[in-house]
Design a protein around this motif. Structure first.
Motif, PDB file in Angstrom:
ATOM      1  N   GLN A  32     -73.073 -67.816 -83.289  1.00 12.83           N
ATOM      2  CA  GLN A  32     -74.457 -69.046 -82.606  1.00 12.83           C
ATOM      3  C   GLN A  32     -75.363 -67.792 -81.915  1.00 12.83           C
ATOM      4  O   GLN A  32     -75.908 -68.356 -81.916  1.00 12.83           O
ATOM      5  CB  GLN A  32     -73.007 -69.435 -81.765  1.00 12.83           C
ATOM      6  N   LYS A  55     -69.903 -71.734 -87.184  1.00 17.04           N
ATOM      7  CA  LYS A  55     -71.300 -72.310 -87.898  1.00 17.04           C
ATOM      8  C   LYS A  55     -70.837 -73.870 -87.346  1.00 17.04           C
ATOM      9  O   LYS A  55     -72.090 -74.019 -87.134  1.00 17.04           O
ATOM     10  CB  LYS A  55     -71.303 -71.873 -89.365  1.00 17.04           C
ATOM     11  N   THR A  56     -70.024 -74.612 -87.232  1.00 14.90           N
ATOM     12  CA  THR A  56     -69.263 -75.974 -86.838  1.00 14.90           C
ATOM     13  C   THR A  56     -70.022 -76.519 -86.005  1.00 14.90           C
ATOM     14  O   THR A  56     -71.197 -77.297 -85.393  1.00 14.90           O
ATOM     15  CB  THR A  56     -68.122 -76.823 -86.904  1.00 14.90           C
TER      16      THR A  56
HETATM   17  P1  ADP Z   1     -67.693 -71.728 -89.937  1.00 18.40           P
HETATM   18  O1  ADP Z   1     -67.858 -72.752 -90.670  1.00 18.40           O
HETATM   19  O2  ADP Z   1     -68.237 -70.937 -89.857  1.00 18.40           O
HETATM   20  O3  ADP Z   1     -66.427 -70.857 -91.317  1.00 18.40           O
HETATM   21  P2  ADP Z   1     -65.902 -72.841 -88.053  1.00 18.40           P
HETATM   22  O4  ADP Z   1     -67.148 -73.380 -87.608  1.00 18.40           O
HETATM   23  O5  ADP Z   1     -64.993 -73.663 -88.997  1.00 18.40           O
HETATM   24  O6  ADP Z   1     -66.057 -71.310 -88.543  1.00 18.40           O
HETATM   25  O7  ADP Z   1     -65.089 -72.196 -86.597  1.00 18.40           O
HETATM   26  C1  ADP Z   1     -64.108 -71.087 -86.992  1.00 18.40           C
HETATM   27  C2  ADP Z   1     -63.322 -71.446 -85.365  1.00 18.40           C
HETATM   28  O8  ADP Z   1     -63.718 -71.218 -84.590  1.00 18.40           O
HETATM   29  C3  ADP Z   1     -62.610 -72.640 -85.068  1.00 18.40           C
HETATM   30  O9  ADP Z   1     -61.243 -73.117 -85.199  1.00 18.40           O
HETATM   31  C4  ADP Z   1     -63.713 -73.340 -84.078  1.00 18.40           C
HETATM   32  O10 ADP Z   1     -63.074 -74.400 -83.048  1.00 18.40           O
HETATM   33  C5  ADP Z   1     -63.123 -71.593 -83.481  1.00 18.40           C
HETATM   34  N1  ADP Z   1     -64.665 -70.987 -82.719  1.00 18.40           N
HETATM   35  C6  ADP Z   1     -66.054 -71.331 -82.624  1.00 18.40           C
HETATM   36  N2  ADP Z   1     -66.663 -71.216 -81.931  1.00 18.40           N
HETATM   37  C7  ADP Z   1     -65.813 -70.373 -81.324  1.00 18.40           C
HETATM   38  C8  ADP Z   1     -66.494 -70.086 -80.065  1.00 18.40           C
HETATM   39  N3  ADP Z   1     -67.781 -69.644 -78.971  1.00 18.40           N
HETATM   40  N4  ADP Z   1     -65.670 -69.574 -79.060  1.00 18.40           N
HETATM   41  C9  ADP Z   1     -63.875 -69.960 -79.516  1.00 18.40           C
HETATM   42  N5  ADP Z   1     -63.630 -69.814 -81.166  1.00 18.40           N
HETATM   43  C10 ADP Z   1     -64.617 -70.343 -81.464  1.00 18.40           C
END
Ligand code: ADP
Ligand code: MG
Length: 465
Positions: A32, A55-56
């Motif tokens: 991020q 990433k989401t």
């Molecule tokens: P990706 O799409 O990169 O595989 P995700 O978006 O699914 O990853 O995120 C993985 C996990 O991390 C999710 O459970 C999300 O809620 C959590 N998450 C994302 N950003 C943060 C943050 N800044 N702090 C804490 N947890 C986070």
């Protein structure tokens, strides 16, 4: 790139900041930090980052940030589309976006995926959504039948773009992208960056900024080992490793759907509480499998790379690669299922003699050391299998029936008088509730649902095997 690490420094609209506070996200993940400055500037961005790196949220924040501004300038109609390779992923993404939208009432998010009747989606599209999240096939159907009007769209996300192409969606993606308004922001996310991804980046993103998130130290918390196996009796090696290392939860990766199902069947036969996840499962079965794994009422999940990709599963203690991954990226991706979020984990790869060079290549690419051991010392012992502590009770009622975790917990502990410590995790979906219950209390829980109503409704309940 230097970047801020707290969300509060990003000057996001109040509505988003409040949602982030509710979600208890204060620090940005590395992905991020490195991608949000470019994303928020509105330019086209392609982000390469590993699974689980957040990433989401990166594209979610970006979408809402620009949508809120567009709404203030009078924008109406569909604003954004997120394309995902699988239904589960689309559902997970939509869920995450709904949480982010909590303080911004002016949002309607629809999930448009295959495997469910198109009729209900068509009727929900009568009220124009602001964001649609879905799989390419169904999205294409709905656009071509003119149920979904994309002419007002200003933002597009290609999530897990590499998987989308691997799964053969490239024609659908081409078709959809060619019909979208030219003036838009396009964001592409991928765990790997091969030729095909570079090609769509060049073709569909305008002067794309490429953000590759460095993964140094990423796997410091994962202990890696390889075991050389002699014959094709992979299932005995996997069973041996599971009974030797005794993980509370494990994921086993296979190359094909067939291998995945066959290995899960073998392991079940040997006594493990195991489930398989691959592309041939019906939607409802996949949901059940994932729920059981999330609740830890099943503690071994055998999966293909495709089916596992992008799923936001909790961290597992042990990853087993039942065969060597085809590329270093896929290997990295698989082992990333353990050692997440400051926990430690073990990743074991089974190899044949002739794969030693390929393994060295992975060590080199990923700057890691993977010592090779002999499997002879590892024997399967049925009495060393780690069983889940809870069983899964499936109740035929969920959010649609206004059932909440509190309702179920209250009913089972207060009325059915089951000890609170016998009730484990719960998962409530649209029309089902999954409850982890200690074995000794399962009968009582089932009896309760048979004889009583919850929220005024009789709900069928059964033990899920
Ligand atoms: P990706 O799409 O990169 O595989 P995700 O978006 O699914 O990853 O995120 C993985 C996990 O991390 C999710 O459970 C999300 O809620 C959590 N998450 C994302 N950003 C943060 C943050 N800044 N702090 C804490 N947890 C986070
Ligand atoms: Mg993702």
């Amino acid at each position: 790139m230097t970047a801020t690490s707290s969300f509060s420094e990003l000057k996001l609209p109040e509505e988003i900041q409040q949602a982030l506070i509710d979600l208890k996200y204060s620090e940005q993940t590395l992905t991020q930090q490195e991608s949000l400055p470019a994303l928020l500037s509105g330019q086209d961005v392609a982000v390469k980052a590993k699974t689980g790196s957040g990433k989401t949220l990166a594209f979610g924040i970006t979408l809402f940030n620009s949508m809120i501004e567009a709404h203030r300038n009078g924008h109406t109609g569909l604003y954004a589309m997120v394309l995902c390779p699988t239904r589960e992923l689309a559902q997970q993404v939509a869920e995450q976006l709904r949480l982010l939208a909590k303080h911004y009432a002016n949002t309607k998010i629809l999930t448009l995926v295959g495997g469910v009747p198109i009729g209900a989606q068509v009727s929900s599209l009568v009220h124009t959504p602001s964001i649609v999240v879905g799989t390419p096939g169904r999205m294409m159907d709905l656009i071509s039948r003119k149920h979904l009007d994309v002419s007002t769209m200003q933002s597009l996300v290609l999530d897990e773009a590499d998987r989308m192409l691997d799964m053969g969606f490239s024609d659908q993606v081409d078709w959809i992208l060619n019909g979208l308004p030219k003036k838009r922001q396009t964001m592409l996310f991928s765990a790997t960056f091969g030729g095909a991804i570079e090609k769509i980046t060049k073709q569909y993103l305008k002067q794309a900024k490429i953000v590759e998130v460095e993964e140094n130290q990423a796997h410091a918390s994962i202990t890696q080992l390889a075991y050389q196996i002699q014959d094709n009796r992979t299932e005995y090696a996997v069973a041996g490793l599971l009974s030797h290392y005794q993980p509370q939860s494990a994921m086993v990766f296979c190359q094909t759907k067939h291998e995945t199902q066959a290995l899960a069947d073998e392991l079940a036969h040997m006594g493990f509480i195991v489930q398989a996840i691959h592309g041939d499962l019906a939607q409802s079965d996949r949901q059940q499998v994932l729920a059981q794994f999330a609740l830890q009422t099943c503690n071994v999940l055998v999966a293909t790379d495709v089916a596992a990709r992008g799923l936001d599963l909790e961290q597992v203690d042990l990853v087993i690669n039942s065969s060597l991954a085809d590329s270093s990226d896929i290997h990295t991706h698989r082992i990333g299922r353990t050692g997440r979020a400051e926990k430690t984990g073990t990743a074991i790869t089974l190899i044949f003699e002739h794969q030693k060079n390929a393994l060295s290549k992975i060590e080199e690419d990923t700057k890691s050391h993977i010592p090779v051991k002999h499997i002879q010392a590892i024997r399967f012992h049925a009495n060393r299998i780690v069983f889940p502590t809870h069983e899964c009770v499936l109740v035929a009622g969920g959010k649609k029936q206004k059932i909440s975790k509190g309702d179920i917990l209250g009913a089972l502990t207060k009325q059915a008088e089951i000890a609170g410590s016998d009730i484990g995790k719960m998962l409530i979906t649209r029309d089902k509730s999954y409850i982890a219950v200690k074995q000794r209390s399962v009968k009582r829980a089932l009896g309760y649902f048979r004889e009583n109503k919850v929220k005024g409704k009789s709900l069928r309940a059964r033990r899920l095997k």
